[in-house]
Scaffold this motif. Structure first.
Motif, mmCIF file in Angstrom:
data_model
loop_
_atom_site.group_PDB
_atom_site.id
_atom_site.type_symbol
_atom_site.label_atom_id
_atom_site.label_comp_id
_atom_site.label_asym_id
_atom_site.label_seq_id
_atom_site.Cartn_x
_atom_site.Cartn_y
_atom_site.Cartn_z
ATOM 1 N N ALA A 67 4.350 -1.445 12.597
ATOM 2 C CA ALA A 67 2.988 -1.026 12.773
ATOM 3 C C ALA A 67 1.964 -1.016 11.839
ATOM 4 O O ALA A 67 0.635 -0.568 12.463
ATOM 5 C CB ALA A 67 3.060 0.380 13.151
ATOM 6 N N GLY A 68 2.036 -1.893 10.842
ATOM 7 C CA GLY A 68 1.388 -2.202 10.062
ATOM 8 C C GLY A 68 1.696 -1.131 8.614
ATOM 9 O O GLY A 68 0.839 -1.394 7.655
ATOM 10 N N ARG A 69 2.143 -0.477 8.075
ATOM 11 C CA ARG A 69 2.244 0.777 7.799
ATOM 12 C C ARG A 69 2.379 0.306 5.998
ATOM 13 O O ARG A 69 3.932 -0.688 6.121
ATOM 14 C CB ARG A 69 2.512 2.006 7.809
ATOM 15 N N GLY A 70 1.679 0.756 4.858
ATOM 16 C CA GLY A 70 2.248 0.650 3.669
ATOM 17 C C GLY A 70 3.453 0.774 2.885
ATOM 18 O O GLY A 70 4.288 2.560 3.815
ATOM 19 N N VAL A 71 4.335 0.785 2.193
ATOM 20 C CA VAL A 71 5.375 1.543 1.127
ATOM 21 C C VAL A 71 4.320 3.004 1.045
ATOM 22 O O VAL A 71 5.793 3.654 1.599
ATOM 23 C CB VAL A 71 5.460 1.020 0.067
ATOM 24 N N ARG A 72 3.643 3.530 0.844
ATOM 25 C CA ARG A 72 3.824 4.770 0.398
ATOM 26 C C ARG A 72 2.914 5.235 1.671
ATOM 27 O O ARG A 72 3.888 6.781 1.907
ATOM 28 C CB ARG A 72 2.452 4.984 -0.181
ATOM 29 N N ALA A 73 2.741 5.067 2.636
ATOM 30 C CA ALA A 73 2.905 5.759 4.139
ATOM 31 C C ALA A 73 4.132 5.893 4.610
ATOM 32 O O ALA A 73 4.127 7.188 4.772
ATOM 33 C CB ALA A 73 1.607 4.619 4.593
ATOM 34 N N ILE A 74 5.238 4.992 4.710
ATOM 35 C CA ILE A 74 6.326 4.809 4.900
ATOM 36 C C ILE A 74 6.827 6.018 4.458
ATOM 37 O O ILE A 74 7.786 6.854 4.864
ATOM 38 C CB ILE A 74 6.855 3.467 4.992
ATOM 39 N N GLN A 84 5.933 9.241 5.126
ATOM 40 C CA GLN A 84 6.848 9.885 6.435
ATOM 41 C C GLN A 84 8.321 9.957 6.801
ATOM 42 O O GLN A 84 8.667 10.753 7.481
ATOM 43 C CB GLN A 84 6.312 8.475 7.985
ATOM 44 N N LEU A 85 9.220 9.581 5.743
ATOM 45 C CA LEU A 85 10.136 9.949 5.281
ATOM 46 C C LEU A 85 10.706 11.110 4.029
ATOM 47 O O LEU A 85 11.749 11.865 4.052
ATOM 48 C CB LEU A 85 10.942 8.520 5.054
ATOM 49 N N GLY A 86 9.825 11.287 3.645
ATOM 50 C CA GLY A 86 9.988 12.133 2.764
ATOM 51 C C GLY A 86 10.791 11.811 1.276
ATOM 52 O O GLY A 86 11.511 11.963 0.801
ATOM 53 N N ARG A 87 10.241 10.516 1.714
ATOM 54 C CA ARG A 87 11.883 9.728 0.139
ATOM 55 C C ARG A 87 9.794 9.295 -0.909
ATOM 56 O O ARG A 87 8.848 9.053 -0.400
ATOM 57 C CB ARG A 87 11.880 7.945 0.842
ATOM 58 N N ASP A 88 10.662 8.472 -2.422
ATOM 59 C CA ASP A 88 9.673 8.091 -3.308
ATOM 60 C C ASP A 88 9.497 7.209 -2.924
ATOM 61 O O ASP A 88 10.126 5.874 -1.967
ATOM 62 C CB ASP A 88 10.266 8.368 -4.518
ATOM 63 N N PRO A 89 7.905 6.491 -3.286
ATOM 64 C CA PRO A 89 8.072 5.659 -2.487
ATOM 65 C C PRO A 89 8.776 4.387 -3.602
ATOM 66 O O PRO A 89 8.302 2.919 -2.887
ATOM 67 C CB PRO A 89 6.475 5.266 -3.919
ATOM 68 N N ALA A 90 9.310 4.049 -4.505
ATOM 69 C CA ALA A 90 9.645 3.378 -5.106
ATOM 70 C C ALA A 90 11.009 3.048 -4.577
ATOM 71 O O ALA A 90 11.779 1.687 -4.448
ATOM 72 C CB ALA A 90 10.533 3.714 -6.747
ATOM 73 N N THR A 91 12.024 4.037 -3.644
ATOM 74 C CA THR A 91 13.293 3.976 -3.072
ATOM 75 C C THR A 91 12.599 3.221 -1.692
ATOM 76 O O THR A 91 12.962 2.272 -1.671
ATOM 77 C CB THR A 91 13.609 5.390 -2.472
ATOM 78 N N ILE A 92 12.074 3.267 -1.137
ATOM 79 C CA ILE A 92 11.175 2.240 -0.196
ATOM 80 C C ILE A 92 11.148 0.785 0.009
ATOM 81 O O ILE A 92 11.449 -0.251 0.595
ATOM 82 C CB ILE A 92 10.181 2.797 0.551
#
Length: 407
Positions: free
Chosen positions: A95-102, A105-113
């Motif tokens: 859907a074109g979402r960036g790392v921070r947006a993902i 959404q998941l309640g995770r750290d951006p570094a994890t994604i």
């Protein structure tokens, strides 16, 4: 396209076959799981179950999902991403979402994604395919694994030689990286070295090498946590966070900070009390005893000489000498507030005054040699000293001024 439905209870199983097929076709055409489920009128969790393999493309429920498609595994820590999350990552990426947006959404750290996309995307095309990502993650997580030190004889010999020279694991780690910058097989973290020394049965480094560490320990000592920390006193403490606001802003006299200064060989002590608003000092004669009972009695004798308006509170650290704090409060009607562990700045005035007192009572000297009259003379001299923080008033002048205004 199947129309949205408000109630699933009245639908027949045949309709589910159609819905499942339509859902899978939509996802295959690039529609996200959330959008496909919205169009069909089913919960998003149902769509995920269809994609996991629990329902076949013919609509018949399978007896058990494939092991590689299990959304969550009880034996794996929750800190690892599960298949459900990887499916959602794929949908959001499509859907074109960036790392921070993902991550939000998941309640995770951006570094994890970010690490997930870097490590588990397809090496050739760069596409993120959740099922392949799950398989790669499970394969890397497989245990037991051969340790890096055990698998490399040259590395093991180098480590043993450097530890024999009493280098710390961190020094060994940094030295290897500096001496062999182009040989990553000889690079190892200091934590890996500690684990090879501490964990029995690994056979990676000689157990005798643990004695070469500066601590001399052969096992790891866990750090204390608040959950494991036992109460210091039998009576509950009132923490500094509950202290009145008037004590924090130093607007009202009568709030004191207290501590001990210790003499030679920990065999003598002097109690120090500093009034927060005026920096007025009182010294408590303790001699060669600083037991909780003795400190309680001497503090009671000192505090009760003050007028009632100067007996509002006392702030102390969590030293064992204050184990009778509740009895002191009963005798003087002065509540005792305790600082947080390892937070001397919460008694900043007292810490500063203790530094000034070392001019009169140097470290490493016997503090029992000073009688109560000498302590009173030292306190009087400090109280006559002009202070920059008081606009060059002396503590005695400032205290007299506040008492006059209060009366």
């Amino acid at each position: 396209m199947v129309e949205n439905r408000k109630c699933r209870a009245s639908q027949r199983s045949k309709k589910l076959v159609v819905e499942c097929q339509v859902y899978l076709d939509l996802v295959a055409s690039g529609v996200s799981t959330s959008e496909a489920c919205r169009r069909i009128g089913v919960p998003r969790s149902t769509g995920y179950r269809w994609r996991h393999g629990r329902v076949s493309r013919a609509g018949r429920a399978r007896t058990a999902p494939p092991s590689s498609a299990t959304g969550s595994r009880p034996s794996v820590s929750a800190r690892f991403l599960c298949l459900d999350e990887r499916l959602e990552i794929a949908d959001l990426r499509r859907a074109g979402r960036g790392v921070r947006a993902i991550a939000r959404q998941l309640g995770r750290d951006p570094a994890t994604i970010s690490r997930e996309l870097a490590h588990n995307s397809d090496p050739g095309s760069g596409d993120y395919q959740p099922y392949r990502a799950q398989a790669r993650a499970e394969q890397r997580r497989a245990r037991p694994k051969t340790g890096k030190i055990a698998a490399n004889d040259e590395l093991r010999i180098l480590l043993q030689e450097m530890l024999d020279d009493k280098l710390s694991p961190e020094q060994v780690c940094r030295r290897l990286r500096r001496d062999h910058p182009d040989r990553p097989e000889l690079h190892v973290s200091h934590e890996t070295i500690y684990q090879a020394l501490y964990l029995q049965g690994r056979g990676e480094l000689r157990r005798v090498l643990a004695a070469q560490l500066r601590t001399g320990r052969a096992v790891r000592v866990p750090r204390p946590t608040s959950a494991r920390r036992h109460p210091r006193f039998t009576e509950p403490m009132i923490m500094i966070s509950d202290r009145p606001a008037e004590a924090d802003d130093r607007a009202v006299p009568g709030h004191w900070e207290g501590d001990l200064i210790i003499g030679k060989d920990q065999k003598s002590a002097i109690g120090t009390l500093v009034e927060r608003a005026t920096r007025y000092v009182l010294l408590v004669h303790l001699g060669r005893s600083r037991t909780a009972d003795h400190v309680r009695d001497q503090l009671v004798a000192t505090i009760t000489t003050l007028p009632h308006q100067l007996r509002r509170s006392l702030t102390w650290d969590q030293g064992p000498e204050m184990a009778r704090h509740h009895e002191f409060s009963i005798a003087t009607d002065v509540p005792v507030y305790f600082c947080d562990p390892h937070s001397p700045w919460q008694r900043g005035s007292n810490e500063n005054t203790n530094g000034l007192l070392r001019q009169y009572f140097p470290k490493g000297t016997d503090l029992a040699a000073h009688n109560p009259d000498h302590l009173a003379a030292v306190a009087a001299q400090l109280n006559r000293r002009p202070r920059k923080t008081l606009g060059w008033d002396t503590p005695a002048e400032r205290l007299a001024k506040l008492l006059t205004e209060a009366s």
